[in-house]
Structures are given as structure tokens and as C-alpha cells.
Motif scaffolding. Structure first.
Motif, PDB file in Angstrom:
ATOM      1  N   LEU A   1       4.136  -1.408   7.543  1.00  0.00           N
ATOM      2  CA  LEU A   1       3.630  -0.462   6.537  1.00  0.00           C
ATOM      3  C   LEU A   1       3.308  -1.145   5.219  1.00  0.00           C
ATOM      4  CD1 LEU A   1       5.834   2.743   6.995  1.00  0.00           C
ATOM      5  CD2 LEU A   1       3.546   2.259   7.890  1.00  0.00           C
ATOM      6  N   TYR A   2       4.085  -2.160   4.841  1.00  0.00           N
ATOM      7  CA  TYR A   2       3.842  -2.833   3.565  1.00  0.00           C
ATOM      8  C   TYR A   2       2.504  -3.571   3.562  1.00  0.00           C
ATOM      9  CZ  TYR A   2       8.497  -1.736   1.974  1.00  0.00           C
ATOM     10  OH  TYR A   2       9.627  -1.057   1.564  1.00  0.00           O
ATOM     11  N   ILE A   3       2.005  -3.887   4.737  1.00  0.00           N
ATOM     12  CA  ILE A   3       0.711  -4.531   4.856  1.00  0.00           C
ATOM     13  C   ILE A   3      -0.404  -3.506   4.985  1.00  0.00           C
ATOM     14  CG2 ILE A   3      -0.720  -6.009   6.338  1.00  0.00           C
ATOM     15  CD1 ILE A   3       1.344  -7.542   4.758  1.00  0.00           C
ATOM     16  N   ALA A   4      -0.188  -2.508   5.824  1.00  0.00           N
ATOM     17  CA  ALA A   4      -1.261  -1.596   6.204  1.00  0.00           C
ATOM     18  C   ALA A   4      -1.415  -0.389   5.278  1.00  0.00           C
ATOM     19  CB  ALA A   4      -1.041  -1.114   7.634  1.00  0.00           C
ATOM     20  N   LEU A   5      -0.290   0.190   4.835  1.00  0.00           N
ATOM     21  CA  LEU A   5      -0.368   1.449   4.095  1.00  0.00           C
ATOM     22  C   LEU A   5      -1.126   1.350   2.771  1.00  0.00           C
ATOM     23  CD1 LEU A   5       0.504   4.323   4.692  1.00  0.00           C
ATOM     24  CD2 LEU A   5       2.574   3.931   3.333  1.00  0.00           C
TER      25      LEU A   5
ATOM     26  N   GLY B   1      -0.819  -6.355  10.787  1.00  0.00           N
ATOM     27  CA  GLY B   1      -2.027  -6.647  10.006  1.00  0.00           C
ATOM     28  C   GLY B   1      -3.231  -6.930  10.879  1.00  0.00           C
ATOM     29  N   LEU B   2      -2.986  -7.472  12.080  1.00  0.00           N
ATOM     30  CA  LEU B   2      -4.079  -7.762  13.005  1.00  0.00           C
ATOM     31  C   LEU B   2      -4.546  -6.516  13.755  1.00  0.00           C
ATOM     32  CD1 LEU B   2      -5.869  -9.807  14.567  1.00  0.00           C
ATOM     33  CD2 LEU B   2      -3.930 -10.122  16.138  1.00  0.00           C
ATOM     34  N   LEU B   3      -3.596  -5.697  14.217  1.00  0.00           N
ATOM     35  CA  LEU B   3      -3.934  -4.602  15.122  1.00  0.00           C
ATOM     36  C   LEU B   3      -4.306  -3.293  14.434  1.00  0.00           C
ATOM     37  CD1 LEU B   3      -1.289  -5.011  17.984  1.00  0.00           C
ATOM     38  CD2 LEU B   3      -3.670  -5.779  17.919  1.00  0.00           C
ATOM     39  N   VAL B   4      -3.755  -3.024  13.266  1.00  0.00           N
ATOM     40  CA  VAL B   4      -4.053  -1.745  12.606  1.00  0.00           C
ATOM     41  C   VAL B   4      -5.557  -1.550  12.368  1.00  0.00           C
ATOM     42  CG1 VAL B   4      -3.782  -0.426  10.466  1.00  0.00           C
ATOM     43  CG2 VAL B   4      -1.779  -1.410  11.588  1.00  0.00           C
ATOM     44  N   PRO B   5      -6.299  -2.570  11.870  1.00  0.00           N
ATOM     45  CA  PRO B   5      -7.747  -2.360  11.712  1.00  0.00           C
ATOM     46  C   PRO B   5      -8.477  -2.178  13.041  1.00  0.00           C
ATOM     47  CG  PRO B   5      -6.989  -4.249  10.413  1.00  0.00           C
ATOM     48  CD  PRO B   5      -5.884  -3.888  11.350  1.00  0.00           C
ATOM     49  N   ILE B   6      -7.862  -2.591  14.153  1.00  0.00           N
ATOM     50  CA  ILE B   6      -8.538  -2.546  15.456  1.00  0.00           C
ATOM     51  C   ILE B   6      -8.196  -1.282  16.227  1.00  0.00           C
ATOM     52  CG2 ILE B   6      -8.818  -3.719  17.679  1.00  0.00           C
ATOM     53  CD1 ILE B   6      -8.128  -6.340  16.244  1.00  0.00           C
TER      54      ILE B   6
ATOM     55  N   THR C   1      -5.557  -7.130   4.965  1.00  0.00           N
ATOM     56  CA  THR C   1      -4.286  -6.894   5.650  1.00  0.00           C
ATOM     57  C   THR C   1      -3.889  -8.074   6.530  1.00  0.00           C
ATOM     58  OG1 THR C   1      -5.445  -5.740   7.444  1.00  0.00           O
ATOM     59  CG2 THR C   1      -4.551  -4.399   5.666  1.00  0.00           C
ATOM     60  N   LEU C   2      -4.866  -8.680   7.191  1.00  0.00           N
ATOM     61  CA  LEU C   2      -4.551  -9.816   8.056  1.00  0.00           C
ATOM     62  C   LEU C   2      -4.099 -11.019   7.235  1.00  0.00           C
ATOM     63  CD1 LEU C   2      -4.345 -11.152  10.773  1.00  0.00           C
ATOM     64  CD2 LEU C   2      -6.795 -11.663  10.679  1.00  0.00           C
TER      65      LEU C   2
ATOM     66  N   GLY D   1      -5.721   1.138  15.138  1.00  0.00           N
ATOM     67  CA  GLY D   1      -5.275   2.238  14.297  1.00  0.00           C
ATOM     68  C   GLY D   1      -3.790   2.228  13.986  1.00  0.00           C
ATOM     69  N   LEU D   2      -3.468   2.852  12.861  1.00  0.00           N
ATOM     70  CA  LEU D   2      -2.088   2.897  12.380  1.00  0.00           C
ATOM     71  C   LEU D   2      -1.184   3.675  13.331  1.00  0.00           C
ATOM     72  CD1 LEU D   2      -0.094   2.289  10.053  1.00  0.00           C
ATOM     73  CD2 LEU D   2      -0.862   4.403   8.967  1.00  0.00           C
ATOM     74  N   SER D   3      -1.689   4.766  13.886  1.00  0.00           N
ATOM     75  CA  SER D   3      -0.880   5.625  14.747  1.00  0.00           C
ATOM     76  C   SER D   3      -0.430   4.890  16.013  1.00  0.00           C
ATOM     77  CB  SER D   3      -1.673   6.879  15.133  1.00  0.00           C
ATOM     78  OG  SER D   3      -0.935   7.682  16.021  1.00  0.00           O
ATOM     79  N   THR D   4      -1.344   4.233  16.696  1.00  0.00           N
ATOM     80  CA  THR D   4      -1.014   3.539  17.946  1.00  0.00           C
ATOM     81  C   THR D   4      -0.033   2.402  17.711  1.00  0.00           C
ATOM     82  OG1 THR D   4      -3.209   4.066  18.819  1.00  0.00           O
ATOM     83  CG2 THR D   4      -1.982   2.323  19.924  1.00  0.00           C
ATOM     84  N   VAL D   5      -0.245   1.657  16.645  1.00  0.00           N
ATOM     85  CA  VAL D   5       0.650   0.541  16.333  1.00  0.00           C
ATOM     86  C   VAL D   5       2.055   1.057  16.024  1.00  0.00           C
ATOM     87  CG1 VAL D   5       1.116  -1.340  14.719  1.00  0.00           C
ATOM     88  CG2 VAL D   5      -1.210  -0.945  15.530  1.00  0.00           C
ATOM     89  N   SER D   6       2.145   2.162  15.286  1.00  0.00           N
ATOM     90  CA  SER D   6       3.453   2.718  14.920  1.00  0.00           C
ATOM     91  C   SER D   6       4.243   3.151  16.153  1.00  0.00           C
ATOM     92  CB  SER D   6       3.266   3.910  13.978  1.00  0.00           C
ATOM     93  OG  SER D   6       2.673   3.517  12.761  1.00  0.00           O
ATOM     94  N   ILE D   7       3.588   3.868  17.058  1.00  0.00           N
ATOM     95  CA  ILE D   7       4.276   4.328  18.268  1.00  0.00           C
ATOM     96  C   ILE D   7       4.733   3.139  19.112  1.00  0.00           C
ATOM     97  CG2 ILE D   7       3.979   5.573  20.441  1.00  0.00           C
ATOM     98  CD1 ILE D   7       2.088   7.469  18.936  1.00  0.00           C
ATOM     99  N   SER D   8       3.887   2.129  19.227  1.00  0.00           N
ATOM    100  CA  SER D   8       4.241   0.940  20.006  1.00  0.00           C
ATOM    101  C   SER D   8       5.440   0.222  19.403  1.00  0.00           C
ATOM    102  CB  SER D   8       3.044  -0.015  20.089  1.00  0.00           C
ATOM    103  OG  SER D   8       1.935   0.613  20.700  1.00  0.00           O
TER     104      SER D   8
END
Length: 416
Positions: free
Chosen positions: A30-34, A157-162, A258-259, A164-171
Motif C-alpha cells: 500500500l505504501y507504494i501503490a496507494l 509495485g510491479l503488479l498493481v499497474p498490470i 511505483t515500480l 490492479g490493486l484489488s487482485t494483488v490485495s486478495i492474493s
């Protein structure tokens, strides 16, 4: 040479560190993406980012004493299991819920989880570390659990732009829950230390119990956490964007803010297990921890403010990495000094107070940062002000070290 005894004593510390690392994935991401993708979370304004990155720390201020009290009535293992469950489900919640109110609750619940993690983790090191290897064990613990921040920031930082934030969070939330079987199978128990061992430690360092020395540890924990956990961690993405834009070209390859921020902060977590344990081992030596701590404060103070200067990108990254190295060294040594002091009193009680001071600083950092960076010279004020704070701490600890040395000599003279 690592003996079988060393391996056995380190195993509980390693288990607690790994479980903590898994639960840190979502929080660190979150500190990177939010700060960049706050609209995806259903937020309405950038100020809400500062609140969300702070509320988990503010909630720990009243809850840390409660967590400390709970640990006196339940096993260390039970408290850490509660932490894993809370951490996993709140991280999954980042991907399920939207809006400021929902995220406020989730971040508050994560703050409660971290109270159990922090006090439980420090207590585990205090109980299982050998007295003459406490610095090395502290470095091992810090280094391992912060690999969770490495993975969270870098992969996040790599996956959120690709994806999304929701999918990365659940994973990340599902990965955090893998800590449950590790804790359930472990044989961690806070009663493994005998009263005789505690009494021996109390007699070895009677001078450490002085109120002024304890107060210095508490204040230092507050300020160092504010600077590194609060200000640096929460503003690095915004600082890069401010100087270099959202898209940055390195060797003719365009990467996102972010990356790059994730890579920079991930480098710290990469060296953390090695640098932290090495510094901890040095501090276990005959010269003690204070000389290394004072020199580290001075060095960190000289480079901290330089992060707010627009430099050629490669040079700015090099300076930022030096700042990150300072964070590793200072946090490892100060945590070990706190453990030294805790061993002469009630371990959980003092570590609870120490954790509260760190949480206060870490909570104040993001809020203070996102207020000041709205001004034209906000980043300059933040980072050069941090340099001044570190140098003042170096002066205070230098005075303490001289007085402490005088006290030891006086006690030796009166003894003879």
C-alpha cells in the motif's frame, strides 16, 4: 561456527519472523501503490491517503498496552495466531471493499494485528536469544520479517499497474494466511526463559535501568520511526513523481513511479537480513552498541536531507540507498538496546512502551508529510528537518555514553 544449540535457539525467532513477513505483504504494498492509485480504492482526495497510511499506527497507541496485557494472560503462540488471522483477512479486505470508511476500519484492524506481531516478535527475541548474541538475533529477526516488505513493495509495485490493486490485495491476503499452519505446528512458548537467567541479566547491567537512559530509548524510538517508517516510506513515491514525473526512463526503458519506488525500497529489504545481522554481531562485541549507534546517527544525519535535492537520477538513487542503509543500522541497534534494557525489568511491559513510542512516530510521519508536501518547500522541510533531528540524537547519546562510562568506572572503583 554455528552450533546445534545456536540453530535450536534461533528456530523460534525464524518462525516468528517468517510468519510476520507473510503478513506484511499487503501493508507494504500500500505504501507504494496507494499514493498513486488512491482513486482505485474509492478514495475522494489525496489527504485520505495520509490518514489511511497513519490510522493503523494511531490505533496501536491505545491498543499496545492492551496487547501487552493480553500477552501476560495468554501464550506467545496464541497471540501470534490472532495476529496472523487479523492480518490475512484485512489484506483480503483491501481487495473486496471500497471507500474511505471501509478502508479506515480495515487499516485499524491491521494496526491491532501489528500490535500483536510487534510485541510478540520482540518478546520472542528477548526469550530465545542468547545473552551474548542478542544483537545478532535482533538483526536476524528484523532482516527476515522485513523480507515481507521486500516482496510486498517490489511485486506490488510491479503488479498493481498490470492486474490492479484489488487482485494483488486478495492474493497477498491469501499468502498471509499461510502463516497459520506454521504457527500451529511451532512449539513457541514465552515461558522458556528461566527466572535464574533473568536474574543473571539484571545483575550484569544494573546501570541500564536508569530512568534517563530508558527515556532516551523511548524518544529515539519515536523519532527514528517517524523519520524512516513514517516520512520516508510514505513519501518516496510522491517524491520521485515530484522530481522526475510519473514515467521514468532508465537505460531507455520506461518504468512507473511505483515500480521504481518499490525497487529502491526493496533493495533495503534485500540486504536487511545480512546487514542487520552483521551490525547486530558487531554491537555484541567488546566495544558495545553505543559507539556504533552514535556514529550511525551522525552518518545518517549527513545524508538524510540530501534526498530532497533534485540530483541526476542515478546519484539521487545512490543517496536514497544510503538513507535506507541508515534505517537498517539504526533500527537494529536501537531495538537491541531496548531488548538489553527490557531484560533488566519486565520484558513485555518495557517492550510495550517502546513499541508505543515507535508507533507514535510512525503514525505522525505520514500525516505530517502529507500536510507539509502541499507547500512549495515541503519536501525540503521534511528531510532536512530529519537530518537535524538525527544529529541532535547523536549529541544526546554521546553525552549519555560519557556519563554511562563514568558511572561504570565509579561502580568499579567503589567495588574495589
Amino acid at each position: 561456527m554455528v552450533t546445534i544449540k545456536d540453530q535450536l535457539s534461533s528456530k523460534p525467532i525464524i518462525i516468528v519472523a517468517v510468519v510476520t513477513a507473510l503478513s506484511l505483504l499487503g501493508d507494504s504494498m500500500l505504501y507504494i501503490a496507494l499514493p498513486i492509485y488512491w482513486e482505485t480504492a474509492g478514495l475522494d482526495s489525496i489527504w485520505q491517503v495520509g490518514v489511511l497510511l497513519s490510522i493503523n499506527r494511531f490505533i496501536r497507541l491505545p491498543f499496545n498496552p492492551i496487547a501487552g496485557w493480553i500477552y501476560k494472560h495468554i501464550s506467545l503462540k496464541a497471540g501470534l495466531i490472532v495476529a496472523v488471522m487479523l492480518g490475512g483477512f484485512t489484506t483480503i479486505g483491501y481487495g473486496v471493499f471500497e471507500g474511505f470508511a471501509s478502508w479506515l476500519i480495515l487499516r485499524a484492524l491491521w494496526g491491532i494485528a501489528w500490535s500483536f506481531f510487534r510485541i510478540g516478535g520482540l518478546s520472542a527475541v528477548a526469550v530465545y536469544a542468547d545473552n551474548n548474541k542478542r544483537g545478532s538475533s535482533m538483526g536476524l529477526y528484523n532482516g527476515l520479517y522485513r523480507t515481507g516488505s521486500l516482496v510486498g513493495m517490489l511485486i506490488g509495485g510491479l503488479l498493481v499497474p498490470i492486474i490492479g490493486l484489488s487482485t494483488v490485495s486478495i492474493s497477498f491476503g491469501l499468502l498471509s494466511l499461510l502463516g497459520l499452519p506454521l504457527m500451529l505446528k511451532s512449539k513457541i512458548n514465552q515461558d522458556d526463559e528461566t527466572p535464574e537467567k533473568r536474574d543473571r541479566m539484571a545483575k550484569e547491567t544494573p546501570f541500564i535501568g536508569k530512568a534517563r537512559y530508558k527515556a532516551s530509548i523511548i524518544v529515539s524510538g519515536f523519532l527514528i520511526a517517524m523519520l524512516y517508517q513514517g516520512i520516508v516510506t510514505s513519501t518516496l513515491s510522491s517524491l520521485i513523481e515530484h522530481f522526475y514525473g510519473k514515467s521514468i526512463s532508465i537505460w531507455n526503458v520506461a518504468i512507473s513511479v511505483t515500480l521504481l519506488s518499490g525497487i529502491i525500497q526493496a533493495v533495503r529489504w534485500t540486504w536487511e537480513p545480512f546487514l542487520g545481522r552483521t551490525v547486530g554481531h558487531w554491537s555484541d562485541g567488546a566495544r558495545g552498541r553505543l559507539p556504533i549507534f552514535i556514529v550511525s546517527l551522525i552518518s545518517a544525519g549527513l545524508v538524510f536531507g540530501m534526498v530532497s535535492i533534485r540530483l541526476p537520477l542515478w546519484l539521487w538513487i545512490a543517496v536514497t540507498l544510503l538513507v535506507m542503509a541508515g534505517a537498517t543500522i539504526l533500527s537494529t541497534i536501537l531495538d537491541t538496546i531496548a531488548l538489553d534494557t527490557a531484560k533488566t525489568a519486565n520484558v513485555v511491559s518495557f517492550l510495550t512502551i517502546y513499541s508505543i513510542s515507535q508507533d507514535m512516530g510512525a503514525a505522525l510521519g505520514p500525516s505530517l508529510s502529507y500536510i507539509l508536501i502541499q507547500f512549495e518547500a515541503g519536501f525540503t522541510i521534511l528531510y532536512w528537518g530529519g537530518s537535524i533531528i538525527l544529529l541532535i540524537l547523536a549529541m544526546i547519546w554521546s553525552i549519555l555514553a560519557r556519563r554511562l562510562n563514568t558511572s561504570i568506572k565509579k561502580e568499579a572503583y567503589e567495588f574495589y
